[in-house]
Design a protein around this motif. Structure first.
Motif, PDB file in Angstrom:
ATOM      1  N   PRO A 214       0.811  -1.225   0.000  1.00 59.41           N
ATOM      2  CA  PRO A 214       0.000   0.000   0.000  1.00 59.41           C
ATOM      3  C   PRO A 214       0.845   1.276   0.000  1.00 59.41           C
ATOM      4  O   PRO A 214       1.909   1.349   0.605  1.00 59.41           O
ATOM      5  CB  PRO A 214      -0.793  -0.124   1.312  1.00 59.41           C
ATOM      6  CG  PRO A 214       0.099  -0.930   2.214  1.00 59.41           C
ATOM      7  CD  PRO A 214       0.814  -1.906   1.316  1.00 59.41           C
ATOM      8  N   LEU A 215       0.318   2.267  -0.696  1.00 60.05           N
ATOM      9  CA  LEU A 215       0.864   3.621  -0.671  1.00 60.05           C
ATOM     10  C   LEU A 215      -0.307   4.575  -0.845  1.00 60.05           C
ATOM     11  O   LEU A 215      -1.158   4.367  -1.712  1.00 60.05           O
ATOM     12  CB  LEU A 215       1.871   3.851  -1.811  1.00 60.05           C
ATOM     13  CG  LEU A 215       2.386   5.287  -1.931  1.00 60.05           C
ATOM     14  CD1 LEU A 215       3.428   5.578  -0.857  1.00 60.05           C
ATOM     15  CD2 LEU A 215       2.963   5.561  -3.310  1.00 60.05           C
ATOM     16  N   THR A 216      -0.360   5.604  -0.010  1.00 62.29           N
ATOM     17  CA  THR A 216      -1.395   6.628  -0.169  1.00 62.29           C
ATOM     18  C   THR A 216      -0.730   7.914  -0.613  1.00 62.29           C
ATOM     19  O   THR A 216       0.239   8.371  -0.014  1.00 62.29           O
ATOM     20  CB  THR A 216      -2.185   6.840   1.133  1.00 62.29           C
ATOM     21  OG1 THR A 216      -2.768   5.596   1.527  1.00 62.29           O
ATOM     22  CG2 THR A 216      -3.299   7.846   0.919  1.00 62.29           C
ATOM     23  N   LEU A 217      -1.292   8.488  -1.670  1.00 67.01           N
ATOM     24  CA  LEU A 217      -0.732   9.674  -2.302  1.00 67.01           C
ATOM     25  C   LEU A 217      -1.703  10.838  -2.125  1.00 67.01           C
ATOM     26  O   LEU A 217      -2.902  10.703  -2.376  1.00 67.01           O
ATOM     27  CB  LEU A 217      -0.517   9.378  -3.793  1.00 67.01           C
ATOM     28  CG  LEU A 217      -0.028  10.491  -4.707  1.00 67.01           C
ATOM     29  CD1 LEU A 217       1.335  11.003  -4.274  1.00 67.01           C
ATOM     30  CD2 LEU A 217       0.023   9.981  -6.145  1.00 67.01           C
TER      31      LEU A 217
ATOM     32  N   TRP B 232       2.915   6.923   3.103  1.00 71.87           N
ATOM     33  CA  TRP B 232       2.214   7.969   2.380  1.00 71.87           C
ATOM     34  C   TRP B 232       3.189   9.060   1.934  1.00 71.87           C
ATOM     35  O   TRP B 232       4.273   9.215   2.499  1.00 71.87           O
ATOM     36  CB  TRP B 232       1.069   8.579   3.202  1.00 71.87           C
ATOM     37  CG  TRP B 232       1.422   9.035   4.596  1.00 71.87           C
ATOM     38  CD1 TRP B 232       1.231   8.346   5.756  1.00 71.87           C
ATOM     39  CD2 TRP B 232       2.012  10.298   4.982  1.00 71.87           C
ATOM     40  NE1 TRP B 232       1.670   9.086   6.838  1.00 71.87           N
ATOM     41  CE2 TRP B 232       2.153  10.281   6.392  1.00 71.87           C
ATOM     42  CE3 TRP B 232       2.430  11.422   4.276  1.00 71.87           C
ATOM     43  CZ2 TRP B 232       2.686  11.355   7.096  1.00 71.87           C
ATOM     44  CZ3 TRP B 232       2.979  12.492   4.978  1.00 71.87           C
ATOM     45  CH2 TRP B 232       3.094  12.459   6.366  1.00 71.87           C
ATOM     46  N   VAL B 233       2.775   9.773   0.893  1.00 71.22           N
ATOM     47  CA  VAL B 233       3.539  10.925   0.407  1.00 71.22           C
ATOM     48  C   VAL B 233       2.568  12.050   0.076  1.00 71.22           C
ATOM     49  O   VAL B 233       1.414  11.803  -0.297  1.00 71.22           O
ATOM     50  CB  VAL B 233       4.389  10.588  -0.840  1.00 71.22           C
ATOM     51  CG1 VAL B 233       5.602   9.765  -0.493  1.00 71.22           C
ATOM     52  CG2 VAL B 233       3.551   9.890  -1.907  1.00 71.22           C
ATOM     53  N   ILE B 234       3.047  13.283   0.237  1.00 75.39           N
ATOM     54  CA  ILE B 234       2.295  14.470  -0.166  1.00 75.39           C
ATOM     55  C   ILE B 234       3.103  15.139  -1.269  1.00 75.39           C
ATOM     56  O   ILE B 234       4.293  15.413  -1.088  1.00 75.39           O
ATOM     57  CB  ILE B 234       2.113  15.474   0.989  1.00 75.39           C
ATOM     58  CG1 ILE B 234       1.725  14.784   2.297  1.00 75.39           C
ATOM     59  CG2 ILE B 234       1.076  16.532   0.608  1.00 75.39           C
ATOM     60  CD1 ILE B 234       1.826  15.698   3.517  1.00 75.39           C
ATOM     61  N   CYS B 235       2.461  15.381  -2.393  1.00 79.44           N
ATOM     62  CA  CYS B 235       3.156  16.002  -3.528  1.00 79.44           C
ATOM     63  C   CYS B 235       2.429  17.265  -3.957  1.00 79.44           C
ATOM     64  O   CYS B 235       1.217  17.372  -3.798  1.00 79.44           O
ATOM     65  CB  CYS B 235       3.194  15.043  -4.723  1.00 79.44           C
ATOM     66  SG  CYS B 235       4.223  13.602  -4.472  1.00 79.44           S
ATOM     67  N   GLY B 236       3.181  18.189  -4.539  1.00 77.57           N
ATOM     68  CA  GLY B 236       2.525  19.325  -5.160  1.00 77.57           C
ATOM     69  C   GLY B 236       3.301  20.616  -5.053  1.00 77.57           C
ATOM     70  O   GLY B 236       4.439  20.668  -4.595  1.00 77.57           O
TER      71      GLY B 236
ATOM     72  N   GLU C 217      11.415   2.829  -2.274  1.00 77.70           N
ATOM     73  CA  GLU C 217      11.109   1.416  -2.088  1.00 77.70           C
ATOM     74  C   GLU C 217      10.022   1.271  -1.038  1.00 77.70           C
ATOM     75  O   GLU C 217      10.059   1.902   0.016  1.00 77.70           O
ATOM     76  CB  GLU C 217      12.354   0.644  -1.644  1.00 77.70           C
ATOM     77  CG  GLU C 217      12.084  -0.842  -1.423  1.00 77.70           C
ATOM     78  CD  GLU C 217      13.318  -1.613  -0.999  1.00 77.70           C
ATOM     79  OE1 GLU C 217      13.164  -2.792  -0.582  1.00 77.70           O
ATOM     80  OE2 GLU C 217      14.418  -1.046  -1.053  1.00 77.70           O
ATOM     81  N   LEU C 218       9.041   0.425  -1.330  1.00 75.52           N
ATOM     82  CA  LEU C 218       7.980   0.123  -0.367  1.00 75.52           C
ATOM     83  C   LEU C 218       8.320  -1.129   0.420  1.00 75.52           C
ATOM     84  O   LEU C 218       8.998  -2.022  -0.101  1.00 75.52           O
ATOM     85  CB  LEU C 218       6.650  -0.066  -1.091  1.00 75.52           C
ATOM     86  CG  LEU C 218       6.011   1.203  -1.669  1.00 75.52           C
ATOM     87  CD1 LEU C 218       4.779   0.854  -2.494  1.00 75.52           C
ATOM     88  CD2 LEU C 218       5.633   2.168  -0.547  1.00 75.52           C
TER      89      LEU C 218
END
Length: 387
Positions: free
Chosen positions: A199-202, A252-256, A386-387
């Motif tokens: 899992p990864l939440t973006l 998780w990652v926050i992009c923008g 890497e997850l």
């Protein structure tokens, strides 16, 4: 013929491969399908090239603006595509996209020619921007290492108000904002993904710009309360998703584009006597909401102090600096798992007016101009994790 044992061995070998993915964020700068004719009556919205000509009426202005925009756009989008291709991203977060039709046209007409089989999956939900520019995500079927990228859930948070989240601050009233208004100037788009089964939440966002001076004040500080609320809202969404205690350990990652910075590189001097670059701290910013108590890690901070910038700001020789507006924030657990991961910043699409610190200058893409054409005013940021 492959035996059942052979099939199982191959599957096991594939499962043992590290689950790597490359993530990028890029403010592509006005990927629009519409013409803007407001410059005819509002000179501040009129392109400087048209101001050189005497235009008799609105019909003539519309024809000239359409011709100018079409000619300008082709070069710009070739350069935007070159910048994206350089990231080699499996998952690409974009800001300032008109709609899915614009994204499809750009991917088919420009990006596909450079990267081949590309980003089949595109996600965009209309947000709150008055100009209609939205955040979006493009994804491949699989990572470069062959791991499947699967969307589990897509969710917009554009509807949330200050009242909904309990974050209305009286200081917002000073800039004309009421409690019932929506927090995000665009959106905080959330995507639950599974990459190679993990899992990864973006979270993808584009905060309030620093534009517009009120009462002669610094526009960065005047608009800061809005970005502060946006940052607090993003943090609350993440803590609600994973729990306050569990957020640090989740992936998780926050992009923008967050339109804010806590450090900048001030530029003095000139091309004849030489430039000087001075790091300056900016304590008044919205990003402390993510930095405080180690809630998130700015991965770009792993680069040298003078080499973290993603935008060159200038209003002439007396006001110039480099700063980071484009971020990839990682959860503490994901950052710890990837201690050696240092993001790339793609600056080949920057115009020649951008002043680079010594040793950072790059070979510009073909047809880059002094101010334009350019890929964007922002630089893409990419990192392999890497997850």
């Amino acid at each position: 013929m492959i035996s059942a044992q052979g099939e199982q061995a191959r599957d096991n070998a594939s499962a043992e491969k590290p689950v790597l993915f490359t993530l990028a964020t890029f403010n592509i700068e006005n990927l629009m399908r519409r013409f803007d004719f407001t410059g005819y009556r509002n000179e501040s919205r009129q392109d400087r090239s048209l101001q050189l000509f005497e235009i008799d009426n609105e019909a003539q202005y519309r024809l000239l603006e359409q011709a100018r925009m079409v000619a300008h756009t082709d070069d710009t989008r070739q350069l935007s595509a070159l910048s994206i291709a350089q990231t080699r991203a499996d998952i690409l977060c974009l800001q300032e996209v008109d709609d899915l039709e614009a994204l499809n046209a750009f991917e088919y007409g420009y990006l596909f020619k450079m990267v081949g089989q590309g980003y089949k999956h595109k996600y965009l939900i209309d947000g709150n921007d008055s100009r209609g520019i939205d955040v979006s995500v493009m994804m491949r079927d699989t990572t470069k290492s062959g791991h499947e990228i699967e969307l589990v859930k897509l969710e917009s948070n554009a509807h949330l108000t200050y009242q909904d989240l309990g974050i209305y601050d009286p200081v917002l009233a000073n800039v004309g904002i009421e409690a019932h208004e929506r927090v995000f100037k665009r959106d905080c788009l959330m995507l639950d993904l599974r990459i190679g089964g993990k899992p990864l939440t973006l979270f993808v966002s584009h905060f309030k710009s620093m534009g517009g001076v009120r009462y002669g004040q610094d526009p960065k500080l005047t608009t800061l309360p809005v970005r502060m609320a946006e940052a607090r809202a993003v943090r609350m969404i993440i803590e609600k998703r994973f729990g306050r205690e569990g957020a640090a350990d989740a992936s998780w990652v926050i992009c923008g584009d967050f339109n804010d910075y806590y450090e900048k590189v001030a530029i003095s001097g000139d091309q004849w006597d030489g430039y000087h670059f001075t790091p300056v701290q900016e304590p008044e910013n919205c990003l402390n909401v993510f930095l405080e108590d180690g809630f998130a890690v700015n991965l770009v901070e792993r680069r040298p102090e003078l080499d973290r910038w993603t935008l060159y700001h200038t209003r002439g020789p007396q006001e110039r600096h480099l700063c980071q507006l484009d971020y990839i924030w990682a959860s503490p657990a994901l950052a710890q798992r990837n201690l050696q991961a240092v993001p790339d910043i793609i600056r080949n699409g920057q115009p020649f007016r951008t002043v680079f610190p010594k040793g950072q200058d790059v070979a510009r893409f073909p047809r880059i101009g002094w101010d334009r054409p350019k890929a964007s005013d922002h630089c893409p940021v990419a990192v392999t994790l890497e997850l």
